[in-house]
Write an enzyme that holds these catalytic residues in place. Structure first.
Site, PDB file in Angstrom:
ATOM      1  N   CYS A   8       1.188  -1.172   0.079  1.00 60.41           N
ATOM      2  CA  CYS A   8      -0.178  -0.110   0.131  1.00 60.41           C
ATOM      3  C   CYS A   8       0.962   1.223   0.253  1.00 60.41           C
ATOM      4  O   CYS A   8       1.597   1.376   0.850  1.00 60.41           O
ATOM      5  CB  CYS A   8      -1.201   0.034   1.024  1.00 60.41           C
ATOM      6  SG  CYS A   8      -1.752   1.638   1.832  1.00 60.41           S
ATOM      7  N   GLU A   9       0.816   2.129  -0.612  1.00 63.23           N
ATOM      8  CA  GLU A   9       1.232   3.663  -0.831  1.00 63.23           C
ATOM      9  C   GLU A   9       1.416   4.048   0.408  1.00 63.23           C
ATOM     10  O   GLU A   9       1.987   5.411   0.322  1.00 63.23           O
ATOM     11  CB  GLU A   9       1.219   3.854  -2.638  1.00 63.23           C
ATOM     12  CG  GLU A   9       0.134   4.647  -2.966  1.00 63.23           C
ATOM     13  CD  GLU A   9      -0.524   5.188  -3.860  1.00 63.23           C
ATOM     14  OE1 GLU A   9      -0.990   5.809  -3.762  1.00 63.23           O
ATOM     15  OE2 GLU A   9       0.227   4.848  -4.761  1.00 63.23           O
ATOM     16  N   HIS A  10      -0.003   3.946   0.998  1.00 63.72           N
ATOM     17  CA  HIS A  10      -0.630   5.078   1.905  1.00 63.72           C
ATOM     18  C   HIS A  10       0.284   4.288   3.404  1.00 63.72           C
ATOM     19  O   HIS A  10       0.764   5.588   4.560  1.00 63.72           O
ATOM     20  CB  HIS A  10      -1.668   4.958   2.355  1.00 63.72           C
ATOM     21  CG  HIS A  10      -2.716   5.055   1.287  1.00 63.72           C
ATOM     22  ND1 HIS A  10      -4.575   4.343   1.138  1.00 63.72           N
ATOM     23  CD2 HIS A  10      -2.191   6.725   0.191  1.00 63.72           C
ATOM     24  CE1 HIS A  10      -4.410   5.555   0.014  1.00 63.72           C
ATOM     25  NE2 HIS A  10      -3.653   6.220  -0.567  1.00 63.72           N
ATOM     26  N   HIS A  11       0.851   3.671   3.350  1.00 64.21           N
ATOM     27  CA  HIS A  11       1.307   3.145   4.697  1.00 64.21           C
ATOM     28  C   HIS A  11       2.801   1.990   4.284  1.00 64.21           C
ATOM     29  O   HIS A  11       3.556   1.872   5.512  1.00 64.21           O
ATOM     30  CB  HIS A  11       0.811   2.180   5.529  1.00 64.21           C
ATOM     31  CG  HIS A  11      -0.303   2.917   6.026  1.00 64.21           C
ATOM     32  ND1 HIS A  11      -2.271   2.833   5.664  1.00 64.21           N
ATOM     33  CD2 HIS A  11      -0.418   3.244   7.265  1.00 64.21           C
ATOM     34  CE1 HIS A  11      -2.497   3.564   6.122  1.00 64.21           C
ATOM     35  NE2 HIS A  11      -2.039   4.416   7.476  1.00 64.21           N
ATOM     36  N   GLN A  54      -5.262  -0.717  -4.602  1.00 66.58           N
ATOM     37  CA  GLN A  54      -5.835  -1.478  -5.368  1.00 66.58           C
ATOM     38  C   GLN A  54      -6.636  -0.965  -6.489  1.00 66.58           C
ATOM     39  O   GLN A  54      -6.403  -2.128  -7.543  1.00 66.58           O
ATOM     40  CB  GLN A  54      -7.027  -2.564  -4.497  1.00 66.58           C
ATOM     41  CG  GLN A  54      -7.372  -3.773  -5.464  1.00 66.58           C
ATOM     42  CD  GLN A  54      -8.515  -4.413  -4.219  1.00 66.58           C
ATOM     43  OE1 GLN A  54      -7.301  -4.686  -3.141  1.00 66.58           O
ATOM     44  NE2 GLN A  54      -9.328  -5.071  -5.181  1.00 66.58           N
ATOM     45  N   HIS A  93      -6.068  -6.214   3.563  1.00 67.15           N
ATOM     46  CA  HIS A  93      -4.483  -5.212   2.560  1.00 67.15           C
ATOM     47  C   HIS A  93      -3.961  -5.073   4.779  1.00 67.15           C
ATOM     48  O   HIS A  93      -5.312  -5.478   5.452  1.00 67.15           O
ATOM     49  CB  HIS A  93      -5.425  -4.002   3.576  1.00 67.15           C
ATOM     50  CG  HIS A  93      -5.914  -3.863   1.509  1.00 67.15           C
ATOM     51  ND1 HIS A  93      -4.800  -2.812   0.780  1.00 67.15           N
ATOM     52  CD2 HIS A  93      -6.679  -4.888   0.757  1.00 67.15           C
ATOM     53  CE1 HIS A  93      -5.491  -3.194  -0.833  1.00 67.15           C
ATOM     54  NE2 HIS A  93      -6.220  -4.237  -0.618  1.00 67.15           N
ATOM     55  N   CYS A 132      -2.749  -2.951   6.155  1.00 66.60           N
ATOM     56  CA  CYS A 132      -2.879  -1.563   7.230  1.00 66.60           C
ATOM     57  C   CYS A 132      -4.115  -1.206   8.083  1.00 66.60           C
ATOM     58  O   CYS A 132      -4.550  -0.726   8.329  1.00 66.60           O
ATOM     59  CB  CYS A 132      -2.406  -0.197   6.062  1.00 66.60           C
ATOM     60  SG  CYS A 132      -3.268  -0.766   4.359  1.00 66.60           S
TER      61      CYS A 132
END
Length: 220
Positions: free
Chosen positions: A110-113, A151, A179, A181
């Site tokens: 995941c590019e956020h976490h 995703q 996920h 996260c």
């Protein structure tokens, strides 16, 4: 398991030239990319941020191992969809139905976490004249999975690459993933699945084709 279903749009605009270039080519090299030594030092800082001692014997070699792992997990930045889908075969000339490869396992982040998400991708396409090797569709998934991702974006990249490079009559993509996260932090709901779907061409225009695809990827 819980499922979070994100519906596909009924009508979507054709991909722009910018998007076409993006899904075809490997990612452009980052200007002033940090050196390996700088990357390892960043890992030491994170180890210290956790409250541990970067000089402790157990984690002394961790920065080097983490950087090596990153090179493996994010190798998709050096790969291109066009290279993967470049070779096709003429055996599809008399074939007039869709080709489905289901249960393609993948691991992404995941590019956020920068936490893992993993699951299965299902891809169907209706060839026009020529077909691509089945293993190439699995490799295509890894090209985009081995990058920092969402995703939704990954689903869109896969279908855009197939549509743009193979030019089939229709393409369908479904991704089901868990996920980390969401599973081990935040709301902590392990086992919840996120489902994304994308349709183009005959699959987007014909609800019966969508139903056939959805029924074909359901577990037996």
């Amino acid at each position: 398991m819980d499922a979070i279903v994100k519906p596909w749009p009924k009508h979507s605009a054709a991909p722009s030239h910018a998007q076409s270039d993006l899904v075809r080519a490997a990612a452009a090299p980052l200007e002033n990319r940090p050196t390996r030594e700088q990357a390892e030092e960043a890992v030491r800082v994170l180890i210290a941020f956790t409250g541990d001692n970067p000089a402790r014997e157990g984690v002394l070699e961790t920065p080097s191992r983490v950087v090596e792992a990153y090179e493996e997990m994010f190798r998709g930045y050096t790969e291109s969809a066009a290279d993967v889908l470049d070779k096709t075969f003429a055996e599809g000339e008399a074939y007039d139905d869709f080709v489905l490869v289901r249960d393609i396992t993948f691991n992404s982040h995941c590019e956020h976490h920068i936490m893992p998400f993993f699951g299965k991708a299902h891809i169907a396409y209706r060839p026009v004249g020529r077909v691509v090797g089945l293993s190439k569709l699995a490799r295509l998934v890894d090209v985009f999975a081995r990058r920092l991702q969402t995703q939704e974006h990954m689903s869109a990249q896969i279908i855009a690459a197939i549509d743009d490079i193979l030019k089939p009559a229709g393409v369908a993509v479904m991704i089901e993933a868990e996920h980390m996260c969401m599973s081990i932090r935040g709301v902590t709901k392990p086992g919840a699945l996120t489902v994304t779907t994308q349709f183009r061409g005959s699959f987007r225009d014909d609800p019966n084709e969508q139903i056939r695809f959805m029924n074909s990827v359901r577990p037996r």
